[in-house]
Write a protein that holds these residues in place. Structure first.
Motif, short mmCIF file in Angstrom:
data_model
loop_
_atom_site.label_atom_id
_atom_site.label_comp_id
_atom_site.label_asym_id
_atom_site.label_seq_id
_atom_site.Cartn_x
_atom_site.Cartn_y
_atom_site.Cartn_z
N PHE A 299 0.82 -1.28 0.08
CA PHE A 299 0.20 0.00 0.01
C PHE A 299 0.97 1.09 -0.01
CE2 PHE A 299 -2.78 -3.25 2.02
CZ PHE A 299 -3.95 -3.06 1.29
N VAL A 300 0.56 2.12 -0.73
CA VAL A 300 0.92 3.68 -0.64
C VAL A 300 -0.06 4.69 0.02
CG1 VAL A 300 1.85 5.68 -1.75
CG2 VAL A 300 2.48 3.14 -2.47
N ILE A 301 0.28 5.05 1.25
CA ILE A 301 -0.82 6.04 1.95
C ILE A 301 -0.22 7.42 1.75
CG2 ILE A 301 -1.90 6.42 4.08
CD1 ILE A 301 -0.98 3.63 5.11
N ARG A 302 -1.25 8.35 1.07
CA ARG A 302 -1.10 9.67 0.78
C ARG A 302 -1.98 10.47 1.42
NH1 ARG A 302 0.17 10.26 -5.36
NH2 ARG A 302 1.90 9.30 -4.82
N SER A 303 -1.36 11.35 2.16
CA SER A 303 -2.39 12.60 2.87
C SER A 303 -2.99 13.38 1.71
CB SER A 303 -1.58 13.28 3.81
OG SER A 303 -2.34 14.24 4.52
N ALA A 304 -4.34 13.62 1.97
CA ALA A 304 -5.07 14.45 0.99
C ALA A 304 -4.85 15.93 1.70
CB ALA A 304 -6.72 14.30 0.89
N ARG A 305 -4.01 16.73 0.77
CA ARG A 305 -3.80 18.04 1.22
C ARG A 305 -4.78 18.98 0.68
NH1 ARG A 305 0.91 15.25 0.08
NH2 ARG A 305 2.46 15.11 2.07
N GLY A 306 -4.65 20.21 1.12
CA GLY A 306 -5.44 21.31 0.51
C GLY A 306 -7.03 21.24 1.16
N ASN A 307 -7.78 21.71 0.21
CA ASN A 307 -9.33 21.58 0.51
C ASN A 307 -10.22 20.28 0.17
OD1 ASN A 307 -9.01 24.22 1.89
ND2 ASN A 307 -9.29 25.21 -0.40
N SER A 308 -9.55 19.21 0.42
CA SER A 308 -10.04 18.05 0.04
C SER A 308 -11.17 17.48 0.97
CB SER A 308 -8.79 16.81 -0.07
OG SER A 308 -9.41 15.68 -0.34
N ASP A 309 -11.89 16.82 0.51
CA ASP A 309 -13.22 16.18 1.26
C ASP A 309 -12.97 14.77 1.73
OD1 ASP A 309 -13.09 14.86 -1.06
OD2 ASP A 309 -15.27 14.97 -1.44
N HIS A 310 -11.67 14.51 1.58
CA HIS A 310 -11.48 13.30 2.25
C HIS A 310 -10.00 13.25 3.08
CE1 HIS A 310 -9.59 13.04 -1.72
NE2 HIS A 310 -8.70 12.32 -1.14
N ASP A 313 -5.72 9.16 0.58
CA ASP A 313 -5.88 8.32 -0.78
C ASP A 313 -4.80 7.06 -0.36
OD1 ASP A 313 -7.66 9.36 -2.66
OD2 ASP A 313 -6.02 10.96 -2.33
N ILE A 314 -5.70 5.97 -0.58
CA ILE A 314 -4.59 4.52 -0.52
C ILE A 314 -4.46 3.95 -1.81
CG2 ILE A 314 -4.40 2.50 0.63
CD1 ILE A 314 -5.71 3.56 3.08
N PHE A 315 -3.31 3.69 -2.47
CA PHE A 315 -3.14 2.92 -3.60
C PHE A 315 -2.45 1.52 -3.23
CE2 PHE A 315 -2.33 7.53 -3.80
CZ PHE A 315 -3.17 7.76 -4.78
N GLN A 316 -3.22 0.53 -3.77
CA GLN A 316 -2.81 -0.97 -3.50
C GLN A 316 -2.28 -1.58 -4.83
OE1 GLN A 316 -6.08 -3.14 -2.30
NE2 GLN A 316 -4.84 -5.23 -1.70
N ASN A 332 4.90 7.19 -9.41
CA ASN A 332 6.03 8.17 -8.77
C ASN A 332 5.27 8.49 -7.25
OD1 ASN A 332 7.74 8.13 -10.80
ND2 ASN A 332 7.80 9.98 -10.91
N LEU A 333 6.17 8.20 -6.42
CA LEU A 333 5.81 8.64 -5.00
C LEU A 333 5.89 10.17 -4.75
CD1 LEU A 333 7.69 6.00 -3.06
CD2 LEU A 333 5.28 5.82 -3.80
N LYS A 334 5.32 10.53 -3.82
CA LYS A 334 5.11 12.23 -3.48
C LYS A 334 5.84 12.09 -2.05
CE LYS A 334 1.10 13.82 -5.87
NZ LYS A 334 -0.05 14.59 -5.60
N PRO A 335 6.50 13.28 -1.93
CA PRO A 335 7.09 13.75 -0.42
C PRO A 335 6.11 13.10 0.53
CG PRO A 335 7.52 15.40 -1.90
CD PRO A 335 6.71 14.72 -2.62
N TYR A 336 6.61 12.56 1.66
CA TYR A 336 5.78 12.23 2.79
C TYR A 336 4.53 10.92 2.53
CZ TYR A 336 7.87 16.05 5.37
OH TYR A 336 8.70 16.81 6.07
N ASP A 337 4.72 10.34 1.45
CA ASP A 337 4.10 9.27 1.14
C ASP A 337 4.75 8.15 2.00
OD1 ASP A 337 2.34 10.11 -0.61
OD2 ASP A 337 3.48 9.12 -2.62
N ILE A 338 3.76 7.12 2.52
CA ILE A 338 4.09 5.96 3.30
C ILE A 338 3.71 4.73 2.59
CG2 ILE A 338 3.44 4.67 5.57
CD1 ILE A 338 2.23 7.41 6.61
N VAL A 339 4.68 4.07 2.52
CA VAL A 339 4.76 2.91 1.76
C VAL A 339 4.51 1.74 2.81
CG1 VAL A 339 5.59 1.11 0.34
CG2 VAL A 339 6.01 3.52 -0.26
N TYR A 340 3.26 0.91 2.89
CA TYR A 340 3.11 -0.14 3.93
C TYR A 340 2.95 -1.50 3.39
CZ TYR A 340 1.68 -2.05 8.17
OH TYR A 340 1.44 -2.90 9.47
#
Length: 377
Positions: A299-310, A313-316, A332-340
């Protein structure tokens, strides 16, 4: 009878005590003021997290990978072709009237052209003989030449005037951040582009984040990619700099991702200038643990930044078939992504049993001791 009691205690008591004997630290929430969230429309975290499955068909739309192609910048070319420097306070002008040396101050052997020239005062004017005060700020040298020629015709017949800038001091752009020689650069009669300014400043530093260079102009900030400009030849990322522009090249300190879970060497990884893909991140930590990892649960766990309604996002990615790792190279990964990487179900079950066995064994020994004492004659 005694055997039934012992058997029942061995399994029931651990179940009741498991909540208060969990290993590790614990922070009880009782006797504390609990602040409830203002939005109570949904109490489930599930409603605020989106799950995306990475497949060969979906990775292109889900990846944040930007494709830069070599392309011209016709608007920049037109700006450079039409560019004319406009005089400002602090500049020094040289005014030459041909066939009238008395009106031209020679530089001489002890004075430079800038020292012998006409200083543009704070009010945007210069003083010239026979004319007096001449307003020059905001004008090009051609406009100044035409204006002064018109005024000198009152005392001279068909004056031939040449006007040039001896020193450019009124307008500057500022180059800051992770570059070799940060500082100010003068705006002159030679057009100064973003690429020119970076090169004049000695190029990028070792820790420069060249994908997120910011250009601030009149309070408006624009993000440009020097990677696309220098590496891919995308000239649309280049800009003609103006007075007061601030170009900032940030450090890549925040370019990091976290790899955790069932991998061989969990750690924090720092992204380099070329970025990092999911497969590259897994490779840098030695891959998944083949004995304990669930290959379907990368999994890649990515925080939804800005004015997001969630929230996130998790990518499997399912790498049961190792050929699926090619899909990871396109993500491509973004800064502060969590690969779990999750543990396999049997591994999680074995860990639960490993937690229970010492307790069960202890209760077995306790009940056996009680029975021995009770049966002791």
């Amino acid at each position: 009878m005694h055997f039934s009691i012992k058997f029942l205690l061995s399994f029931v008591i651990p179940i009741f005590t498991i909540g208060c004997t969990v290993p590790g630290s614990h922070l009880p929430t009782d006797a504390k003021n609990v602040v409830e969230p203002e939005n109570k429309q949904s109490n489930s975290t599930r409603d605020h997290i989106n799950l995306h499955r990475l497949t060969a068909q979906s990775v292109g739309s889900l990846s944040n990978k930007k494709l830069f192609n070599s392309q011209p910048n016709t608007s920049l070319d037109n700006e450079i072709a039409a560019y004319e420097y406009k005089i400002g306070p602090g500049d020094i002008l040289n005014v030459t009237v041909w066939d009238h040396p008395e009106l031209t101050i020679p530089a001489g052997s002890y004075r430079s052209a800038s020292e012998a020239g006409n200083w543009v005062h704070a009010d945007g004017t210069i003083f010239y003989p026979y004319i007096g005060t001449v307003h020059v700020s905001g004008m090009t040298v051609r406009e100044i030449r035409r204006d002064m020629s018109k005024k000198l015709t009152r005392v001279l017949e068909s004056p031939q005037i040449d006007v040039n800038v001896a020193a450019f001091r009124s307008q500057k752009a500022y180059i800051t951040g992770e570059i070799a020689k940060p500082g100010q650069q003068a705006i002159t009669n030679i057009p100064l582009t973003l690429l020119d300014a970076i090169n004049r400043a000695g190029g990028l530093g070792v820790n420069a984040d060249w994908r997120n260079v910011t250009l601030t102009r009149n309070g408006h900030e624009e993000t440009l990619s020097l990677y696309a400009l220098m590496q891919r030849g995308d000239l649309m990322q280049n800009r003609l700099l103006q007075a007061g522009d601030i170009v900032h090249v940030p450090r890549n300190d925040n370019q990091k991702v976290f790899v955790m879970g069932e991998v061989n060497d969990p750690k924090l990884l720092k992204m380099d200038r070329s970025g990092m893909s999911l497969t590259e991140a897994l490779s840098n930590v030695g891959g998944i643990n083949q004995l304990s990892a669930d290959a379907t649960g990368v999994f890649v766990i990515r925080s939804a930044r800005g004015n997001s309604d969630h929230l996130a996002d998790i990518f499997q990615l399912d790498i049961n078939d190792a050929s699926a790792l090619i899909i990871g190279t396109e993500f491509n990964l973004k800064p502060y992504d969590i690969v779990y990487v999750t543990a396999a179900p049997i591994v999680r079950w074995n860990r639960v049993i490993a937690q229970l066995l010492p307790t069960i064994t202890g209760f077995n020994e306790l009940t056996e001791g009680v029975l021995r004492i009770r049966n002791w004659p």
